[in-house]
Design a protein around this motif. Structure first.
Motif, short mmCIF file in Angstrom:
data_model
loop_
_atom_site.label_atom_id
_atom_site.label_comp_id
_atom_site.label_asym_id
_atom_site.label_seq_id
_atom_site.Cartn_x
_atom_site.Cartn_y
_atom_site.Cartn_z
N LEU A 346 0.84 -1.21 0.00
CA LEU A 346 0.00 0.00 0.00
C LEU A 346 0.87 1.25 0.00
CD1 LEU A 346 -2.83 1.31 0.32
CD2 LEU A 346 -2.49 1.14 2.80
N ASN A 350 1.79 3.40 -3.51
CA ASN A 350 1.32 4.78 -3.48
C ASN A 350 2.46 5.77 -3.68
OD1 ASN A 350 -1.48 4.78 -3.26
ND2 ASN A 350 -1.45 4.40 -1.07
N ALA A 382 -2.60 -6.60 -4.76
CA ALA A 382 -1.92 -5.31 -4.73
C ALA A 382 -1.48 -4.86 -6.12
CB ALA A 382 -0.71 -5.37 -3.80
N THR A 990 -4.51 -1.65 -2.68
CA THR A 990 -3.99 -0.29 -2.79
C THR A 990 -5.09 0.76 -2.74
OG1 THR A 990 -4.03 -0.49 -5.19
CG2 THR A 990 -1.95 -1.01 -4.08
#
Length: 1021
Positions: A346, A350, A382, A990
Motif C-alpha cells: 500500500l 502509493n 496489490a 492499494t
C-alpha cells in the motif's frame, strides 16, 4: 594447434592481461588534499563549518563509522590538453564525489570480500581543464561495502567484537588516462573468461589464444600501442553467437540492504552514491537500463539530495530507470503479519504512483529468506502479478526445479515467477556466469531468455562502467548467450506469452537455509508483533470518530517505522548492533506513540469517570478471559453494569474475568470494598477446573494434561512437556542466520528449579510460579489456568546470559498425525511431521505465527505464542525456539532480559474446527484498557462470522471513507454478516479502484468468501 603450444599461448595471454592494468595512466599527479573529520555525516552545505587539515596518501583519517570531507585540488599540466583524464580515489572505505553545486556525482568504494570486481576507484572525467586549477569535493565514510572489518567466527575473547576500520587515504590522484588500454583490458577480460567455459580444446579456444598472442606482439610492451593490439582481437570478438543461444536480459541493479552490516544512517548515503553513479552511466551509455526497488530509498534521496532526486525522476520518465518492487522495502516475508505485508504494498505503490506516476507490477525481493503460501494472493491483489527472487537457489538440501513458472498460493492465486539462473543479483557480466546460467535454465524449451541482474550492491554503486563495456562485447558473441539491456516489465510481458507451457509450484517457498533468523534478536521480533497488534486496535478505534479527525499523518509515520524495520536483514536478526540500537529505540517510540493515539481516541469517545475503567476489544470475536485492572483497585468490588465481576489481587497484579463483546466496549466500576485476595495453594503442583487437570513436577515440567470432557490424556507418560532445553548453537557459517540440523545432538542442559514452586488460587485463575536455572541463565515462569478455560498460559521472564546457545521448549503429545497445522499470514499451512523425503527432512525448523498444532481427527493440542516464529514440528512434538545467542554480526545479540508468553491448548476436533485460532488472537490482542473513562461507541462496521477475520479497519488513504479488510481463515467457503449503515464498495489492497457495490438491508450485508480469500471494501455513506 598442439596442446603444448596452446598451454604456452594461454599462459602468455593471462600474463599479458595481468600486466596491462598497471599502465592505465600515462601520467598522474597527486592531488593536494585536506580533510575535515567528523563522527556523524555533515551535509554538503555545512562542510566548510569546521577545521580542515592537510592529508597525504598513506595517512589515516578516521576510525570505524567516522565521516570526512575531502577538498582535493590540482594544477593540471597544459600538455594534457585534449587528452582523457581520470580521478583515482581510494579513501579506505566508501566515498562520494560531488559537483560544484553539491549534487552527488559518483560513488567510490574500496574492495570487497567478493573480489576485485567490486572495487571502484576510477572516475573518468567528462571534461578536460588542462592548464587550470581543478577542485573536487569528496565525502568519505570509514566503512566499506559491508561495514567495518569483523571476524565472522570470533572467539569469546575477540579484541574487536564490534569490528574495526582504520580509514586511510590510500590513493588520491588525477592523470592522463589511457582509455584505449582500458578498452583493451576489457576485450581481454571477456575473451579470456570465455575460455573458462569453452571445451578445454576446441577451435574457438585456439583462435582466441592465437589472437591474444598476436595482440601481445602488437602491444610490444608499449601502452601507446593499445589500439594496434585491439585490432588483432577484432576477428574473434566479431564471431556471432549460435542460432540456439539464449538471450540474457541485462538489467543494471544495485541491491541495497536498508540496514545490515551498517546502520540505516549509512544507507542514506549508499543510496546517493548508487543513484548518482547510475545517472552518470545512463548519460554515457544510450540503451542502458538501470532498476532499483524500495520507495524508502527513493525517499531518502528526495529528502537529503533533492537535485539528484530530480535527475532520477527524469531518468524514470525517459524509461531508462525502472522502478522495481511494490513493497516499501524489500521486506522479510516470514515474520511480518498479513496486514504488514499489505501495508508494504500500500505505501510502496502509493509512493511510486504519487512521485513518478508509475504503477509497479512486480514483487521484487531477490534476497528474502522464504516466502509464505499466502503471499501470491496479497501480491496479486496489490497489483503485482509478477515475482522475482533468486534466493531459493541457496537452499541447502534440494534444488528448486524451476526458473520460470507460476507460483500458486493458498487461495489459488498465481504469480508469474522468475528465478534468474545466474543465482545472484550481483552479476558482473562475464561468460563464466552467463554460460552456466544458460545451461541450468530449466525452461529453456519454453522461452529463450532469462534475466541477468548485474551490478555491485550495498553501496558499491551498482554496475561499473566496465560491466557495460563487457555487455557490449557479449551482445552477440560466439560461445556465450546473447546479452541485451532491457526492463523487467517488458521481460515479464514476453514471458507471460508462454503461460500455457509454464509449470506450476503450489504452496510455500521454504528456504532450506537461514533458519536461525526466525528466532534471533527476539526483542525486535516481539516489538514488531506488539506494534502490529496495537496499530490494528488504534486504527479501528479512530474509525468510531468522525473521519476528519483521523490522524492519518501520524499513522502513516508510525507504519513506515514498522515497515522499515521489517527489512529482510533487520527483523530476521542478521544485522549489527548499531542497527538494533536504533530499531529498539524506534519500536519503543512507535509503541508509545500508538498508545497515545489510542488514549486520545478514547478520551474523545468516552466520558470521564474516576471510578471506571473501559476496555475496547478490536477483534471481531468476543474476548472472554482475564484482564488486568489498575493496581489501586485491589481493595474494590467491581461491577459490569449491575452485576459483579470476579476479581483477584496478587501483590500488585489485580485481575478480573470479563467478556468484552466483539468490536465493542465494556466498562467496569468500583463498587464498595471487598478484597478478593489470592489464596496460597495446597502445595500440590496441580492446576484444575471443570474442563481439565494439569500436573507439574518440581522443575516446572508438565507431566499430565487430562481433559475431563474428552476423557483423554495429552502428555505421554514419562515424557514431560514444558521441557526447557539448552543446545550448543554453532552453525557451519552465517552464525546469526543459521541453525544446523545437528543442533539436536548437542543438548547441554535442562531447566532445574532453584527454589520451591509457589501456588496460588483466586476467583479468576489459579497458578504456579517457578524459578528455574538453565546454563548461566534464569527463567521465572508464572503458569495460570482460568476458571472456565483449557488454555494454560506460561508467562515467562528470562535473564539470558549465554553465548552460542539456543533455548527451546518442547511439548510432546499423545497425538499421532502425519501433518501439523501452523498459523501464517492470512491463513494456515499443513506440513508433514515425518522425514519421508529430503524435502520433508529439510523442514526441521519452520516459520509459524500465532500457533502450531498437532491434531488427530477428533482432538489435538496447540502451542500458542505472543512473539515467537521458529518451531520444530516432528513426530508428536511441538518444539518452540525461544532464544539464541550468536556472536556475529551482533556480539550482544539477545543478551539480557526477555519476557514472552506461550500457551498450551488441548482441544476437540482438528485445529481449524477448534478454538485454537480464536484463543491465539485473544492472546496476541487482548482488550485495550482506558482508566478513568466510561461508556461505549459504535464502529462503522461490525463483522459477525465464524471463519472470517477482521484484518483491518482504517481510514482510506486517498478518500474520506473508512476501509475494512476481511480474510477467510478457515480454508473453506464461508460467509460473514456485516452490520453497517454504509454501502460496501469492493476495492484492491492499494484502494485505487472501485468495484462491485453492496447495499445494506436492515443494516446487514452478507458477504461470501472462497477459501482463504481476502476482501477489501470502502465504507461509503
Amino acid at each position: 594447434m598442439q596442446q603444448q603450444e596452446f598451454d604456452l599461448y594461454l599462459q602468455r595471454a593471462r600474463k599479458f592481461q595481468e600486466r596491462l592494468s598497471r599502465h592505465l595512466f600515462f601520467e598522474t599527479i597527486p592531488l593536494t588534499a585536506e580533510v575535515r573529520h567528523s563522527v556523524e555525516p555533515i551535509p554538503f552545505a555545512e562542510r566548510l563549518n569546521g577545521e580542515f587539515r592537510p592529508i597525504r596518501e598513506g595517512e589515516k583519517w578516521g576510525d570505524s563509522w567516522d565521516s570526512g570531507w575531502f577538498r582535493l585540488t590540482a594544477e593540471l599540466p597544459q600538455e594534457w590538453a585534449g587528452r582523457p583524464l581520470a580521478l583515482r580515489i581510494g579513501l579506505g572505505g566508501e566515498a562520494m564525489l560531488f559537483d560544484e553545486a553539491g549534487v552527488p556525482k559518483f560513488g567510490f568504494s574500496a574492495g570487497s570480500v567478493f573480489g576485485p570486481h567490486y572495487r571502484k576507484e576510477l572516475y573518468q572525467l567528462p571534461e578536460n581543464r588542462a592548464g587550470k586549477t581543478v577542485e573536487f569535493w569528496v565525502e568519505a565514510a570509514a566503512n566499506a561495502l559491508f561495514g567495518v572489518a569483523m571476524n565472522a567466527d570470533p572467539e569469546l575473547d575477540e579484541p574487536h567484537p564490534y569490528g574495526k576500520c582504520d580509514a586511510t587515504a590510500e590513493v588520491m590522484r588525477i592523470g592522463w588516462f589511457n582509455r584505449e588500454l582500458w578498452l583493451l583490458t576489457l576485450d581481454l577480460e571477456v575473451l579470456l573468461d570465455l575460455l573458462n567455459v569453452l571445451p578445454p580444446r576446441c577451435r574457438r579456444a585456439d583462435l582466441i589464444v592465437s589472437a591474444v598472442s598476436r595482440a601481445a606482439d602488437a602491444f610490444a610492451e608499449s601502452p601507446a600501442n593499445a589500439a594496434k593490439a585491439r585490432a588483432e582481437l577484432v576477428p574473434v570478438l566479431e564471431k556471432r553467437a549460435s542460432a540456439s543461444a539464449m538471450t540474457a536480459v541485462g538489467l543494471g541493479h544495485a541491491h541495497i540492504d536498508t540496514g545490515w552490516m551498517w546502520p540505516v544512517r549509512e544507507t542514506v548515503r549508499k543510496c546517493a552514491r548508487t543513484f548518482a553513479s547510475q545517472i552518470d552511466l545512463i548519460e554515457k551509455y544510450p540503451g542502458y537500463v538501470f532498476g532499483a526497488s524500495s520507495p524508502q530509498h527513493y525517499l531518502y534521496v528526495k529528502e537529503h539530495y533533492p537535485a539528484l532526486y530530480e535527475k532520477v525522476k527524469a531518468a524514470v520518465k525517459s524509461g531508462r530507470w525502472e522502478l522495481l518492487g511494490g513493497m516499501w522495502v524489500e521486506a522479510d516475508c516470514n515474520m511480518p503479519g498479513g496486514e504488514s505485508l499489505v501495508r508494504q504494498f500500500l505505501h510502496g505503490k502509493n509512493f511510486f504512483r504519487d512521485e513518478f506516476g508509475v504503477e509497479v507490477d512486480n514483487l521484487w525481493i531477490p534476497d528474502v529468506f522464504g516466502y509464505p503460501a499466502s503471499l501470491p494472493q496479497i501480491a496479486k491483489l496489490a497489483g503485482c502479478p509478477n515475482f522475482l527472487t533468486q534466493k531459493m537457489s541457496w537452499s541447502w538440501s534440494n534444488r528448486f526445479p524451476y526458473h520460470a513458472f507460476f507460483w500458486r498460493g493458498l487461495d489459488g492465486s498465481e504469480l508469474l515467477a522468475h528465478f534468474p539462473p545466474e543465482n545472484t543479483y550481483n552479476a558482473v557480466v562475464t561468460p563464466s556466469e552467463l554460460v552456466p546460467a544458460e545451461n541450468r535454465f530449466n525452461e529453456n524449451t519454453v522461452t529463450d531468455e532469462f534475466v541477468s541482474l548485474f551490478g555491485i550492491g550495498d553501496g558499491g554503486g551498482g554496475p561499473k562502467e566496465e560491466y557495460l563495456e563487457r555487455a557490449a562485447r557479449l551482445a552477440d558473441l560466439e560461445g556465450a548467450p546473447k546479452f541485451k539491456f532491457d526492463r523487467a516489465d517488458r521481460f515479464f510481458r514476453r514471458l507471460a506469452e508462454h503461460s500455457a507451457e509454464l509449470p506450476r509450484w503450489e504452496g510455500e517457498l521454504y528456504l532450506e537455509y537461514h533458519r536461525g533468523t526466525m528466532t534471533v534478536q527476539a526483542r525486535t521480533k516481539k516489538n514488531n508483533r506488539k506494534l502490529e497488534e496495537l496499530l490494528a486496535a488504534a486504527e479501528a478505534l479512530w474509525c468510531a470518530l468522525p473521519l476528519p479527525e483521523y490522524p492519518a499523518a501520524e499513522f502513516d509515520r508510525i507504519w513506515k517505522v514498522l515497515l522499515l524495520n521489517q527489512f529482510h536483514d533487520i527483523i530476521p536478526g542478521s544485522s549489527i548492533r548499531k542497527v538494533y540500537e536504533v530499531t529498539e529505540r524506534e519500536h519503543a517510540e512507535a509503541l508509545a506513540a500508538t498508545r497515545k493515539l489510542l488514549d486520545e481516541a478514547a478520551s474523545r469517545l468516552l466520558e470521564r469517570d474516576g471510578e471506571a475503567v473501559t476496555f475496547f476489544n478490536s477483534l471481531n470475536i468476543d474476548y472472554t478471559g482475564p484482564v488486568e485492572l489498575p493496581e489501586n483497585w485491589a481493595e474494590a468490588a467491581v461491577v459490569a453494569g449491575t452485576g459483579p465481576v470476579p476479581v483477584q489481587a496478587d501483590g500488585s497484579r489485580v485481575t478480573a474475568e470479563v467478556k468484552v463483546p466483539a468490536s465493542g466496549f465494556l466498562t467496569l466500576r468500583r463498587n464498595g470494598t471487598a478484597r478478593n485476595a489470592v489464596a496460597a495453594g495446597s502445595g500440590e503442583l496441580l492446576l484444575e477446573n471443570g474442563l481439565i487437570r494439569y500436573r507439574f513436577d518440581a522443575d516446572g515440567r508438565l507431566i499430565s494434561a487430562f481433559d475431563k470432557q474428552l476423557g483423554r490424556e495429552f502428555i505421554p507418560a514419562g515424557t514431560p512437556a514444558n521441557l526447557f532445553s539448552l543446545y550448543v548453537d554453532r552453525s557451519n557459517a552465517h552464525e546469526a542466520w543459521d541453525i544446523e540440523e545437528f543442533y539436536i545432538n548437542n543438548k547441554c542442559g535442562e531447566a532445574r528449579s532453584t527454589e520451591p514452586a509457589r501456588a496460588f488460587s483466586g476467583a479468576v485463575q489459579d497458578g504456579l510460579e517457578f524459578v528455574l536455572r538453565i546454563g548461566s541463565s534464569t527463567i521465572r515462569q508464572r503458569v495460570t489456568l482460568g476458571k472456565h478455560s483449557r488454555r494454560l498460559d506460561f508467562e515467562t521472564a528470562v535473564h539470558w546470559d549465554e553465548a552460542r546457545k539456543m533455548l527451546r521448549v518442547a511439548f510432546p503429545l499423545t497425538v499421532r498425525t502425519p501433518e501439523s497445522t501452523s498459523d501464517i499470514q492470512f491463513g494456515f499451512v499443513r506440513r508433514p511431521t515425518h522425514t519421508n523425503t529430503s524435502w520433508d527432512t529439510a523442514r526441521f525448523e519452520v516459520p509459524i505465527h500465532k500457533y502450531a498444532d498437532l491434531s488427530e481427527y477428533e482432538y489435538g493440542a496447540a502451542l500458542l505464542n505472543d512473539c515467537k516464529y521458529g518451531c520444530r514440528l516432528l513426530g508428536n512434538v511441538i518444539d518452540l525456539a525461544l532464544l539464541r545467542a550468536p556472536k556475529y554480526p551482533d556480539w550482544d545479540a539477545d543478551r539480557g532480559d526477555h519476557t514472552f508468553t506461550y500457551s498450551f491448548l488441548p482441544h476437540a476436533n482438528g485445529a481449524v474446527d477448534s478454538e485454537v485460532r480464536a484463543e491465539a488472537l485473544r492472546l496476541n490482542r487482548p482488550p485495550q484498557r482506558f482508566d478513568g473513562l466510561a461508556g461505549s461507541a459504535e464502529l462503522p462496521v461490525r463483522v459477525e462470522a465464524e471463519q472470517v477475520e477482521l484484518a483491518a479497519l482504517k481510514k482510506a488513504e486517498k478518500e474520506d471513507c473508512a476501509v475494512v479488510r476481511l480474510v477467510e481463515r478457515g480454508g473453506r467457503h464461508s460467509s460473514a454478516v456485516l452490520h453497517t449503515a454504509c454501502r460496501l464498495v469492493e476495492t484492491g489492497l492499494t484502494e485505487w479502484e472501485d468495484g462491485a457495490e453492496l447495499t445494506p438491508v436492515d443494516g446487514r450485508i452478507v458477504v461470501t468468501f472462497r477459501p482463504f480469500e481476502i476482501k477489501t471494501f470502502k465504507l461509503k455513506k
